[in-house]
Design an enzyme around this catalytic site. Structure first.
Site, PDB file in Angstrom:
ATOM      1  N   GLY A   1     -16.085  -1.412  20.265  1.00 24.38           N
ATOM      2  CA  GLY A   1     -15.041  -2.067  21.062  1.00 24.38           C
ATOM      3  C   GLY A   1     -14.023  -1.084  21.565  1.00 24.38           C
ATOM      4  O   GLY A   1     -14.362   0.031  21.975  1.00 24.38           O
TER       5      GLY A   1
ATOM      6  N   LEU B   1      -6.326  -8.463   2.390  1.00 24.42           N
ATOM      7  CA  LEU B   1      -6.234  -9.629   3.279  1.00 24.42           C
ATOM      8  C   LEU B   1      -6.376  -9.224   4.735  1.00 24.42           C
ATOM      9  O   LEU B   1      -5.628  -8.381   5.220  1.00 24.42           O
ATOM     10  CB  LEU B   1      -4.872 -10.313   3.105  1.00 24.42           C
ATOM     11  CG  LEU B   1      -4.408 -10.639   1.685  1.00 24.42           C
ATOM     12  CD1 LEU B   1      -3.001 -11.241   1.712  1.00 24.42           C
ATOM     13  CD2 LEU B   1      -5.373 -11.600   1.018  1.00 24.42           C
ATOM     14  N   ARG B   2      -7.331  -9.840   5.405  1.00 28.56           N
ATOM     15  CA  ARG B   2      -7.448  -9.626   6.859  1.00 28.56           C
ATOM     16  C   ARG B   2      -6.578 -10.652   7.553  1.00 28.56           C
ATOM     17  O   ARG B   2      -6.646 -11.836   7.220  1.00 28.56           O
ATOM     18  CB  ARG B   2      -8.889  -9.839   7.338  1.00 28.56           C
ATOM     19  CG  ARG B   2      -9.883  -8.816   6.901  1.00 28.56           C
ATOM     20  CD  ARG B   2     -11.281  -9.396   7.025  1.00 28.56           C
ATOM     21  NE  ARG B   2     -11.403 -10.648   6.266  1.00 28.56           N
ATOM     22  CZ  ARG B   2     -12.334 -11.563   6.453  1.00 28.56           C
ATOM     23  NH1 ARG B   2     -13.239 -11.402   7.396  1.00 28.56           N
ATOM     24  NH2 ARG B   2     -12.380 -12.656   5.718  1.00 28.56           N
TER      25      ARG B   2
ATOM     26  N   ARG C   1       0.724  -5.746  16.927  1.00 32.08           N
ATOM     27  CA  ARG C   1       1.095  -4.428  16.395  1.00 32.08           C
ATOM     28  C   ARG C   1      -0.086  -3.478  16.548  1.00 32.08           C
ATOM     29  O   ARG C   1      -1.206  -3.790  16.175  1.00 32.08           O
ATOM     30  CB  ARG C   1       1.499  -4.537  14.920  1.00 32.08           C
ATOM     31  CG  ARG C   1       2.908  -5.081  14.761  1.00 32.08           C
ATOM     32  CD  ARG C   1       3.266  -5.219  13.324  1.00 32.08           C
ATOM     33  NE  ARG C   1       2.483  -6.265  12.682  1.00 32.08           N
ATOM     34  CZ  ARG C   1       2.471  -6.472  11.372  1.00 32.08           C
ATOM     35  NH1 ARG C   1       3.173  -5.710  10.568  1.00 32.08           N
ATOM     36  NH2 ARG C   1       1.758  -7.462  10.865  1.00 32.08           N
TER      37      ARG C   1
ATOM     38  N   GLY D   1      -7.283  -1.326  15.773  1.00 34.89           N
ATOM     39  CA  GLY D   1      -5.838  -1.424  15.924  1.00 34.89           C
ATOM     40  C   GLY D   1      -5.272  -2.190  14.745  1.00 34.89           C
ATOM     41  O   GLY D   1      -5.914  -2.275  13.702  1.00 34.89           O
TER      42      GLY D   1
ATOM     43  N   THR E   1       0.863  -1.184   0.000  1.00 29.83           N
ATOM     44  CA  THR E   1       0.000   0.000   0.000  1.00 29.83           C
ATOM     45  C   THR E   1       0.899   1.233   0.000  1.00 29.83           C
ATOM     46  O   THR E   1       1.587   1.497   0.983  1.00 29.83           O
ATOM     47  CB  THR E   1      -0.904  -0.011   1.252  1.00 29.83           C
ATOM     48  OG1 THR E   1      -1.574  -1.275   1.275  1.00 29.83           O
ATOM     49  CG2 THR E   1      -1.916   1.107   1.225  1.00 29.83           C
TER      50      THR E   1
ATOM     51  N   LYS F   1      -6.792  -8.164  17.513  1.00 29.82           N
ATOM     52  CA  LYS F   1      -8.136  -8.711  17.297  1.00 29.82           C
ATOM     53  C   LYS F   1      -8.031 -10.209  17.511  1.00 29.82           C
ATOM     54  O   LYS F   1      -6.909 -10.723  17.686  1.00 29.82           O
ATOM     55  CB  LYS F   1      -8.640  -8.387  15.889  1.00 29.82           C
ATOM     56  CG  LYS F   1      -7.797  -9.020  14.793  1.00 29.82           C
ATOM     57  CD  LYS F   1      -8.405  -8.808  13.415  1.00 29.82           C
ATOM     58  CE  LYS F   1      -7.599  -9.546  12.363  1.00 29.82           C
ATOM     59  NZ  LYS F   1      -8.143  -9.406  11.023  1.00 29.82           N
TER      60      LYS F   1
ATOM     61  N   CYS G   1      -2.632  -1.913   9.811  1.00 34.52           N
ATOM     62  CA  CYS G   1      -3.033  -1.229   8.569  1.00 34.52           C
ATOM     63  C   CYS G   1      -3.945  -0.025   8.747  1.00 34.52           C
ATOM     64  O   CYS G   1      -3.673   1.053   8.214  1.00 34.52           O
ATOM     65  CB  CYS G   1      -3.746  -2.214   7.646  1.00 34.52           C
ATOM     66  SG  CYS G   1      -2.659  -3.529   7.126  1.00 34.52           S
TER      67      CYS G   1
END
Ligand code: UDX
Length: 471
Positions: free
Chosen positions: A293, A177-178, A368, A297, A145, A361, A300
Site C-alpha cells: 500500500g 491494541l489495533r 496521525r 502510518g 510503550t 487505515k 505507533c
C-alpha cells in the site's frame, strides 16, 4: 455515505462474562487516551471498579457523558453500559479518587522528541503523583510503550517515599491494541505478557485478567472463546518491553518488505496479490501484514521503530534492518507520486487529483502520521489541486492539514479530477457507482494505492487503472 458501524444494542447484547473471582479496584492514569479508554472500559466490563484519571478535561467530560473522543467500534455502547452499571468513573484529579487502588495502570502518552527518542516527562510526573495514591500494597502496571530503563526510573521516583516490594511493585504489561479493533484485541488477546520481578504482583494482574485468560468473555460475535486459555508469558521487565518494540518493528518490516516485493513485481510483470496468496499458505510465513500500500502510518509503528533505533544508537549498535524498514516506508510515497504523474503526463501543476481515504487505515478516524496526508502534501508541492474525501476522517484531516478541498461525498471529490487515488482501504469504496465516478472525472484514471478496488471491473468500464505490485 455513513460507514457501517455496530449498532449500540448489538454491541452490548451478548456481552457476557462470569464475574471475576474478586472485583479489584483499578485506577487508570491516562484514562482518556486511546489505550487508557479501551483498558478502562474493558476492565469495567469485566466487573472491576475502575476510575480513569486524565488531565484532559474536555475528553473526560465527553467520556462522562458516554461518548468517547475517537471512533472505536462498539466503544460508546460499552462505555455507557459501564457508566450506568456504576463500575466506571472518570476524573481529572488524582485527589478526587476515593478508593485506594489495588492496581494502577499507567497508559499516558509517550511522545517522541524531534530526534526520535521518547519523552518520558509525563511518565515521571505520573510516578511523582502516585506517591500520594499508594497506601497499602499497590501494583503499578506499565502499559505505555517505553524504552528499557524507564522502569528503573519510575521505581527510583517512587522509592524516595515508598518501599518496593512492600508498598508497591511494577509489572510491564504491553498492549497490542489495533485502532479500530481495540476492544476485540482487549477481550481476545493472542497472549498476555507480564514482565516484572515480583511473583505476587504478576499473580494479581493475572487475577485481574482471569475472565479474559480463561476465555470466559463473549462479546458481539467478533470473536468467540477458544478452548485453550490465553497464553501468559511471564518474564522480566526488559524482555516484556522489548516484546512490544519487537512486535511493532516486525509488523513494520513485513509492510516494508511486501512494498519492496510489490515494486519488483511491477517491474517484472508479476502480480503481488497472487504472490501474497501463495506465501500465506506457508505457515512459516503467514499472510498477515503483507498488504502492499502506501506504507505504514499511524501513531505507533513508525514512532516505536524510531525509538528502537535511537536506543540502539545509544548502545553504539547499528540497527541496519530497522533503518532500511523506515527508509523503504518513506520511499513508498515517491512510488505513488511517480504513478500519479505517469497518468497526468508528468505534470501536476493545477491538475485536480481526487484522494479517497485520509485516515491512516480503514475503521478509524485517526489521521496521525497518515500516509494519505503525506501523499497529499507531496502532490500539493508539485502544484496539484487535491479534492479529498474520507468516510470518517475529514474533520481530523482538516485540522491536521488545510491544503486540500475537503468534501463529504466521494462523488464530489472526483468532480473534474484527472486521477483518483485510493489512499485508505475503506470497504465501501468498492461498492460505489463507478459509472457516476467516470462521468464526473475529467479523465477516468485510478491509482489504487491499496489494491482495494476491482481492477477488472474498472478496466471494463474504460478506466485506466494502476494498483500496487500488479502489472
Ligand atoms: C499497531 C499494532 O498493530 C498494535 O499491536 C500496537 O499496539 C499499536 O500499533 P495500529 O497503529 O492501530 O496498531 O495499526 P495497524 O493496524 O498495525 O496498521 C499500521 C499501519 O500499517 C497502517 O497504516 C496500515 O495501513 C499499514 N498496513 C498494515 C499495511 O500497509 N499493510 C498491512 O498489511 C498491514
Amino acid at each position: 455515505m455513513a460507514h457501517q458501524v455496530l449498532d449500540d444494542a448489538q454491541a452490548v447484547k451478548d456481552f457476557m462474562t462470569l464475574s471475576p473471582v474478586r472485583r479489584l479496584k483499578v485506577m487508570v492514569v491516562g484514562g482518556a487516551g486511546y489505550v487508557g479508554t479501551v483498558t478502562s472500559v474493558g476492565l469495567a466490563c469485566l466487573g472491576h471498579h475502575v476510575v480513569a484519571v486524565d488531565m484532559d478535561g474536555e475528553r473526560i467530560r465527553a467520556l462522562r457523558s458516554g461518548s468517547a473522543p475517537y471512533f472505536e467500534d462498539g466503544l460508546d455502547a460499552l462505555l455507557r453500559r459501564c457508566l450506568d452499571g456504576g463500575t466506571l468513573r472518570f476524573t481529572t484529579s488524582l485527589g478526587d479518587v476515593r478508593h485506594v487502588p489495588d492496581i494502577v495502570f499507567i497508559t499516558v502518552g509517550t511522545p517522541s522528541r524531534s530526534g526520535g527518542e521518547i519523552d518520558l516527562s509525563q511518565i515521571v510526573a505520573v510516578a511523582e503523583d502516585l506517591v500520594q495514591v499508594i497506601n497499602g500494597y499497590t501494583v503499578l502496571v506499565v502499559k505505555s510503550t517505553v524504552p528499557v530503563g524507564t522502569i528503573d526510573l519510575i521505581a527510583s521516583v517512587l522509592s524516595r517515599h515508598k518501599v518496593e516490594g512492600r508498598d508497591f511493585d511494577i509489572v510491564v504489561n504491553p498492549e497490542f491494541l489495533r485502532e479500530g479493533h481495540g476492544l476485540t484485541d482487549f477481550f481476545y488477546p493472542d497472549r498476555v505478557v507480564l514482565g516484572g520481578t515480583s511473583a505476587r504482583a504478576r499473580l494479581l494482574v493475572r487475577e485481574l485478567y482471569e475472565p479474559i485468560i480463561a476465555r470466559r468473555v463473549a462479546w458481539n460475535g467478533t470473536a468467540r472463546p477458544g478452548d485453550e486459555p490465553v497464553p501468559v508469558v511471564e518474564t522480566d521487565f526488559r524482555s516484556a518491553l522489548m516484546t512490544k518494540y519487537a512486535a511493532n518493528a516486525f509488523l513494520a518490516v513485513r509492510v516494508s518488505f511486501i512494498n519492496e516485493i510489490a515494486g519488483l513485481c511491477e517491474r517484472f510483470g508479476a502480480d503481488v496479490r497472487d504472490v501474497v496468496r501463495s506465501l500465506g499458505y506457508d505457515p512459516r510465513l503467514g499472510s498477515g501484514y503483507l498488504n502492499p500500500g502506501l506504507g505504514f502510518g499511524g501513531p505507533c509503528l513508525e514512532k516505536d521503530l524510531q525509538a528502537l533505533i535511537k536506543v540502539a544508537e545509544q548502545f553504539q549498535y547499528d540497527p541496519k534492518m530497522l533503518r532500511a524498514t523506515l527508509e523503504r516506508n518513506d520511499r513508498q510515497i515517491s512510488e505513488l507520486v511517480r504513478k500519479i504523474k505517469q497518468m497526468t503526463g508528468h505534470f501536476l501543476y493545477r491538475r485536480i487529483v481526487a484522494v479517497w481515504g485520509l485516515a491512516f487505515k480503514a475503521d478509524t478516524d485517526d489521521v496521525r502520521n497518515s500516509m494519505s496526508l503525506r501523499l497529499i502534501r507531496e502532490l500539493e508541492s508539485e502544484g496539484a489541486v487535491v479534492q479529498a474525501y474520507d468516510p470518517m476522517a475529514v474533520e481530523g484531516a482538516r485540522t491536521a492539514h488545510q491544503g486540500p478541498r475537503y468534501v463529504d461525498d466521494p462523488y464530489a471529490a472526483v468532480d473534474g479530477a484527472e486521477v483518483l487515488v485510493v489512499a485508505t482501504e475503506w470497504p465501501e469504496f468498492g461498492a460505489l457507482d463507478f459509472d457516476e465516478v467516470k462521468r464526473r472525472m475529467l479523465r477516468p484514471c485510478v491509482v489504487d494505492g491499496r489494491n482495494a478496488l476491482d481492477r477488472q471491473r474498472l478496466l471494463d468500464l474504460g478506466f485506466q487503472y494502476v494498483g500496487i505490485g500488479t502489472a
